[in-house]
Scaffold this motif. Structure first.
Motif, PDB file in Angstrom:
ATOM      1  N   ALA A   3      52.389 -17.859  73.055  1.00  0.00           N
ATOM      2  CA  ALA A   3      52.985 -17.480  71.774  1.00  0.00           C
ATOM      3  C   ALA A   3      54.491 -17.716  71.786  1.00  0.00           C
ATOM      4  CB  ALA A   3      52.688 -16.015  71.492  1.00  0.00           C
ATOM      5  N   MET A   4      55.032 -17.913  70.588  1.00  0.00           N
ATOM      6  CA  MET A   4      56.476 -18.078  70.387  1.00  0.00           C
ATOM      7  C   MET A   4      56.990 -16.840  69.678  1.00  0.00           C
ATOM      8  SD  MET A   4      56.168 -21.699  68.377  1.00  0.00           S
ATOM      9  CE  MET A   4      54.897 -21.090  67.287  1.00  0.00           C
ATOM     10  N   ASP A  18      57.763 -11.161  65.213  1.00  0.00           N
ATOM     11  CA  ASP A  18      56.646 -10.952  66.126  1.00  0.00           C
ATOM     12  C   ASP A  18      56.404 -12.258  66.876  1.00  0.00           C
ATOM     13  OD1 ASP A  18      54.477  -9.784  67.416  1.00  0.00           O
ATOM     14  OD2 ASP A  18      53.497  -9.153  65.558  1.00  0.00           O
ATOM     15  N   GLU A  19      55.444 -12.224  67.763  1.00  0.00           N
ATOM     16  CA  GLU A  19      55.028 -13.445  68.438  1.00  0.00           C
ATOM     17  C   GLU A  19      53.918 -14.089  67.622  1.00  0.00           C
ATOM     18  OE1 GLU A  19      54.126 -12.678  72.532  1.00  0.00           O
ATOM     19  OE2 GLU A  19      56.262 -12.679  73.006  1.00  0.00           O
ATOM     20  N   ALA A  20      53.927 -15.425  67.590  1.00  0.00           N
ATOM     21  CA  ALA A  20      52.929 -16.170  66.825  1.00  0.00           C
ATOM     22  C   ALA A  20      52.491 -17.396  67.608  1.00  0.00           C
ATOM     23  CB  ALA A  20      53.511 -16.583  65.475  1.00  0.00           C
ATOM     24  N   SER A  21      51.295 -17.845  67.326  1.00  0.00           N
ATOM     25  CA  SER A  21      50.766 -19.028  68.004  1.00  0.00           C
ATOM     26  C   SER A  21      50.991 -20.308  67.212  1.00  0.00           C
ATOM     27  CB  SER A  21      49.279 -18.855  68.294  1.00  0.00           C
ATOM     28  OG  SER A  21      48.571 -18.583  67.097  1.00  0.00           O
ATOM     29  N   PHE A  22      51.191 -20.177  65.883  1.00  0.00           N
ATOM     30  CA  PHE A  22      51.353 -21.368  65.045  1.00  0.00           C
ATOM     31  C   PHE A  22      52.157 -21.000  63.813  1.00  0.00           C
ATOM     32  CE2 PHE A  22      49.372 -24.503  61.958  1.00  0.00           C
ATOM     33  CZ  PHE A  22      49.999 -25.627  62.490  1.00  0.00           C
ATOM     34  N   VAL A  23      53.091 -21.882  63.432  1.00  0.00           N
ATOM     35  CA  VAL A  23      53.935 -21.670  62.258  1.00  0.00           C
ATOM     36  C   VAL A  23      54.007 -22.968  61.474  1.00  0.00           C
ATOM     37  CG1 VAL A  23      56.256 -21.065  61.433  1.00  0.00           C
ATOM     38  CG2 VAL A  23      55.333 -19.962  63.483  1.00  0.00           C
ATOM     39  N   VAL A  50      55.327 -20.705  53.774  1.00  0.00           N
ATOM     40  CA  VAL A  50      55.376 -20.558  55.229  1.00  0.00           C
ATOM     41  C   VAL A  50      54.101 -19.841  55.643  1.00  0.00           C
ATOM     42  CG1 VAL A  50      56.513 -19.359  57.140  1.00  0.00           C
ATOM     43  CG2 VAL A  50      57.887 -20.515  55.405  1.00  0.00           C
ATOM     44  N   LYS A  51      53.417 -20.402  56.649  1.00  0.00           N
ATOM     45  CA  LYS A  51      52.219 -19.761  57.202  1.00  0.00           C
ATOM     46  C   LYS A  51      52.511 -19.411  58.656  1.00  0.00           C
ATOM     47  CE  LYS A  51      49.318 -22.796  54.520  1.00  0.00           C
ATOM     48  NZ  LYS A  51      48.360 -23.888  54.602  1.00  0.00           N
ATOM     49  N   ILE A  52      52.212 -18.184  59.030  1.00  0.00           N
ATOM     50  CA  ILE A  52      52.418 -17.737  60.403  1.00  0.00           C
ATOM     51  C   ILE A  52      51.108 -17.161  60.922  1.00  0.00           C
ATOM     52  CG2 ILE A  52      53.713 -16.209  61.929  1.00  0.00           C
ATOM     53  CD1 ILE A  52      55.975 -16.239  59.831  1.00  0.00           C
ATOM     54  N   GLU A  53      50.585 -17.784  61.979  1.00  0.00           N
ATOM     55  CA  GLU A  53      49.341 -17.333  62.614  1.00  0.00           C
ATOM     56  C   GLU A  53      49.704 -16.557  63.872  1.00  0.00           C
ATOM     57  OE1 GLU A  53      46.168 -19.805  64.959  1.00  0.00           O
ATOM     58  OE2 GLU A  53      45.856 -20.097  62.795  1.00  0.00           O
ATOM     59  N   TYR A  54      49.190 -15.343  63.976  1.00  0.00           N
ATOM     60  CA  TYR A  54      49.580 -14.505  65.103  1.00  0.00           C
ATOM     61  C   TYR A  54      48.458 -13.547  65.492  1.00  0.00           C
ATOM     62  CZ  TYR A  54      50.326 -10.799  61.679  1.00  0.00           C
ATOM     63  OH  TYR A  54      50.143  -9.863  60.696  1.00  0.00           O
ATOM     64  N   GLY A  55      48.635 -12.932  66.648  1.00  0.00           N
ATOM     65  CA  GLY A  55      47.699 -11.908  67.116  1.00  0.00           C
ATOM     66  C   GLY A  55      46.447 -12.477  67.750  1.00  0.00           C
ATOM     67  N   GLY A  74      60.945 -24.491  70.960  1.00  0.00           N
ATOM     68  CA  GLY A  74      59.753 -24.512  71.796  1.00  0.00           C
ATOM     69  C   GLY A  74      59.277 -23.130  72.198  1.00  0.00           C
ATOM     70  N   HIS A  75      60.203 -22.161  72.213  1.00  0.00           N
ATOM     71  CA  HIS A  75      59.862 -20.788  72.571  1.00  0.00           C
ATOM     72  C   HIS A  75      60.120 -19.818  71.424  1.00  0.00           C
ATOM     73  CE1 HIS A  75      59.519 -22.200  76.661  1.00  0.00           C
ATOM     74  NE2 HIS A  75      60.693 -22.768  76.518  1.00  0.00           N
ATOM     75  N   ARG A  76      60.934 -20.257  70.466  1.00  0.00           N
ATOM     76  CA  ARG A  76      61.306 -19.426  69.325  1.00  0.00           C
ATOM     77  C   ARG A  76      61.331 -20.277  68.063  1.00  0.00           C
ATOM     78  NH1 ARG A  76      65.152 -18.106  73.253  1.00  0.00           N
ATOM     79  NH2 ARG A  76      66.446 -19.747  72.386  1.00  0.00           N
ATOM     80  N   VAL A  77      61.002 -19.642  66.941  1.00  0.00           N
ATOM     81  CA  VAL A  77      61.166 -20.255  65.618  1.00  0.00           C
ATOM     82  C   VAL A  77      61.951 -19.253  64.782  1.00  0.00           C
ATOM     83  CG1 VAL A  77      60.020 -21.118  63.537  1.00  0.00           C
ATOM     84  CG2 VAL A  77      58.983 -21.527  65.788  1.00  0.00           C
ATOM     85  N   MET A  78      63.086 -19.700  64.251  1.00  0.00           N
ATOM     86  CA  MET A  78      63.927 -18.850  63.416  1.00  0.00           C
ATOM     87  C   MET A  78      63.952 -19.461  62.020  1.00  0.00           C
ATOM     88  SD  MET A  78      65.839 -16.251  62.840  1.00  0.00           S
ATOM     89  CE  MET A  78      66.420 -15.517  64.335  1.00  0.00           C
ATOM     90  N   ILE A  79      63.466 -18.700  61.041  1.00  0.00           N
ATOM     91  CA  ILE A  79      63.443 -19.140  59.651  1.00  0.00           C
ATOM     92  C   ILE A  79      64.451 -18.291  58.893  1.00  0.00           C
ATOM     93  CG2 ILE A  79      62.023 -19.469  57.587  1.00  0.00           C
ATOM     94  CD1 ILE A  79      59.570 -19.356  59.626  1.00  0.00           C
ATOM     95  N   LEU A  80      65.514 -18.925  58.431  1.00  0.00           N
ATOM     96  CA  LEU A  80      66.569 -18.253  57.675  1.00  0.00           C
ATOM     97  C   LEU A  80      66.424 -18.706  56.231  1.00  0.00           C
ATOM     98  CD1 LEU A  80      69.462 -19.014  60.183  1.00  0.00           C
ATOM     99  CD2 LEU A  80      68.112 -16.916  60.033  1.00  0.00           C
ATOM    100  N   ALA A  81      65.769 -17.904  55.429  1.00  0.00           N
ATOM    101  CA  ALA A  81      65.451 -18.292  54.056  1.00  0.00           C
ATOM    102  C   ALA A  81      66.447 -17.685  53.071  1.00  0.00           C
ATOM    103  CB  ALA A  81      64.044 -17.847  53.692  1.00  0.00           C
TER     104      ALA A  81
END
Length: 137
Positions: A3-4, A18-23, A50-55, A74-81
């Motif tokens: 997870a990222m 949170d941590e997510a597997s796909f964004v 934006v779709k965030i898959e997690y858990g 690669g380890h983090r995704v930061m979305i500043l909207a």
């Protein structure tokens, strides 16, 4: 699947942390998807979903976003909207009502009225919400 760390923030609030597997994000050059170990990237956001898959159960959250930036290493995704909303919190009837109100207010303004640009931006946001809600229902 690793997870990222994912953050989705606006100037007003943090919508996801949170941590997510796909964004998936609407990038200015097209839709971008991020998995763990994705190559570093930074780009501007377009209006869209934006779709965030997690858990463990692969729950997916859907957000409307309008403007901003996304960066990933690669380890983090930061979305500043600039603007964002969790679609599950939006009601299509309320959105339609706000669209009708904004369109009515715009009809009463002259072409050079100072308020026009603000109302047009609000209307653009509400139309985006309407489009995304119709897609998810």
């Amino acid at each position: 699947m690793p997870a990222m760390k994912v953050n989705l923030v606006t100037p007003e609030e943090r919508l996801f942390n949170d941590e997510a597997s796909f964004v998936v994000v609407p990038g200015a050059e097209g839709v971008l998807g991020f998995l763990y170990s994705h190559a570093p990237v930074m780009t501007t956001l377009a209006g869209g979903e934006v779709k965030i898959e997690y858990g463990e159960d692969k729950k997916t959250e859907h957000f409307a976003v309008q403007g901003g930036f996304v960066g990933a290493d690669g380890h983090r995704v930061m979305i500043l909207a600039t603007r964002a909303s969790l679609l599950a919190n939006e009601d299509s009837g309320d959105v339609k009502s706000r669209i009708d109100d904004l369109e009515g207010r715009l009809k009463t303004l002259s072409e050079d009225a100072a308020e026009r640009a603000f109302l047009e931006a609000e209307l653009s946001w509400e139309h985006l919400l309407e489009k995304l809600l119709s897609k998810t229902s």
